[in-house]
Design an enzyme around this catalytic site. Structure first.
Site, mmCIF file in Angstrom:
data_model
loop_
_atom_site.group_PDB
_atom_site.id
_atom_site.type_symbol
_atom_site.label_atom_id
_atom_site.label_comp_id
_atom_site.label_asym_id
_atom_site.label_seq_id
_atom_site.Cartn_x
_atom_site.Cartn_y
_atom_site.Cartn_z
ATOM 1 C CD1 TRP A 102 -3.566 -1.113 3.699
ATOM 2 C CD2 TRP A 102 -4.487 -0.316 5.571
ATOM 3 N NE1 TRP A 102 -4.678 -1.882 3.984
ATOM 4 C CE2 TRP A 102 -5.262 -1.410 5.123
ATOM 5 C CE3 TRP A 102 -4.879 0.357 6.729
ATOM 6 C CZ2 TRP A 102 -6.391 -1.850 5.796
ATOM 7 C CZ3 TRP A 102 -6.012 -0.085 7.409
ATOM 8 C CH2 TRP A 102 -6.748 -1.176 6.946
ATOM 9 C CG ASP A 171 1.907 -1.083 8.188
ATOM 10 O OD1 ASP A 171 2.072 -2.276 8.474
ATOM 11 O OD2 ASP A 171 0.778 -0.579 7.991
ATOM 12 C CE LYS A 195 -2.656 -7.079 6.666
ATOM 13 N NZ LYS A 195 -3.944 -7.264 5.990
#
Length: 362
Positions: A102, A171, A195
């Protein structure tokens, strides 16, 4: 109806109590006669939901008053481009840590807007650890330092931050509200909701107000400007109303669990129990350096790869859903976010031990 234990990395499991409350309010929210999905985002009813979500989040994370809380559309992947577009301003570079899939994607998008200084990378170590902070190559004239403290795919997590005067942008998609953090150490935090917070469709952004002064509203698309979003209370256009409503219900549920500090203790116990089962096994192993193992995303591989498809088939039949690893790395992965109860972790461990005994231990 029998619910399975869902180990998906996202969209992930939601607390059952939240789903039941949303179900009870689906046709008629608090006597309004309509669903949240049907009401105007400008109505007093929805405005109260939005303000409740902001207030609860501020309380849960103890967010200082010099930060704005935004609910943004587009997913965290959109913010990979939106962040440099907003914050580069008169700077000529931005620093990024490369610790997994990511962060690598974030770097790729940022390169479209500025010179990216990769201040540290563990790609040569197959993303199984984190760079040593004293080895980082930081450009102190850069716009910011971006990092991904939990790599959902690889299962690497760290909770300490490098020493720098640069605004740190993080993030936290996989870890927000799962452990205590000091928001004041960050210039910006962003997290996809799917999530630990709610359904896909909204990104939580916590932005220090002084950084909003960098946003060039004359150049940026109006819906991309964080300053414009803050000015308009996240409602430049129609926001993802139902996703925000469910996020508020999750925040309410989390407060009922005792808040972030309480859920962190549960998360520590869940992760410790699952990793111990993996480490004591001859069939399963985890490749991540011990101190950087993620509490939220637990990848593991089988010593006999030929058993992987059978493992997935039998675990699915046992009501243990979505245990396949990301397509880019293979293997298995159990995501054990806030909503995953200890009973789910215990059920997974019991299945893993039984599977090993039947197919590998003989």
């Amino acid at each position: 109806m029998s619910r399975s234990f869902n180990f998906c990395s996202g969209p992930a499991a939601l607390p059952e109590a939240v789903l039941k409350k949303a179900q009870s309010e689906l046709l008629d929210w608090h006597g309004a006669g309509v669903s949240v999905m049907e009401m105007s985002h400008r109505s007093s009813e929805f405005t109260s939901i939005l303000e409740s979500a902001k207030t609860r989040l501020i309380r849960l994370l103890d967010i200082p008053s010099n930060y704005e809380v935004l609910f943004v559309q587009g997913g965290a992947s959109t913010l990979f481009a939106q962040i440099p577009a907003n914050f580069i301003a008169d700077h000529t570079s931005a620093c990024y840590l490369d610790t997994g899939a990511w962060s690598a994607k974030a770097i790729k998008e940022a390169k479209k807007y500025t010179n990216v200084v990769v201040s540290g990378s563990t790609k040569d170590k197959n993303y199984t650890t984190v760079p040593a902070w004293d080895s980082l190559n930081l450009d102190e004239n850069a716009a910011y330092l971006h990092l991904t403290p939990n790599e959902t795919i690889g299962g690497v997590e760290f909770d300490d931050l490098p020493e720098t005067d640069l605004p740190i942008i993080a993030d936290l998609s996989s870890t927000i509200l799962s452990r205590s953090i000091d928001v004041s150490k960050y210039g910006m935090i962003y997290a996809g909701a799917q999530k630990n917070v709610g359904p896909a469709g909204v990104v939580i952004c916590i932005v220090r107000k002084d950084l909003l002064e960098r946003c060039d509203n004359d150049r940026l698309p109006s819906t991309w400007s964080f300053a414009n979003l803050a000015k308009n209370n996240s409602m430049i256009n129609t926001p993802p109303t139902f996703a925000i409503y469910l996020a508020d219900l999750v925040f309410e549920w989390l407060e009922g669990q005792g808040g972030v500090e309480a859920i962190e203790k549960v998360n520590e116990a869940k992760a410790e129990r699952l990793y111990r089962a993996i480490d004591e096994s001859k069939l399963y192993s985890n490749p991540i350096e011990l101190k950087y193992r993620s509490r939220m995303n637990v990848p593991f591989v089988l010593a006999d790869e030929s058993l992987e498809s059978l493992f997935l088939q039998e675990s699915e039949e046992a009501g243990l859903k979505t245990l396949a690893g990301h397509r880019s790395v293979g293997g298995m992965r159990a995501s054990i976010y806030n909503a995953m109860p200890m009973e789910g972790v215990d059920a997974l461990i019991k299945f893993m031990q039984d599977f090993e005994m039947r197919h590998y231990g003989a």
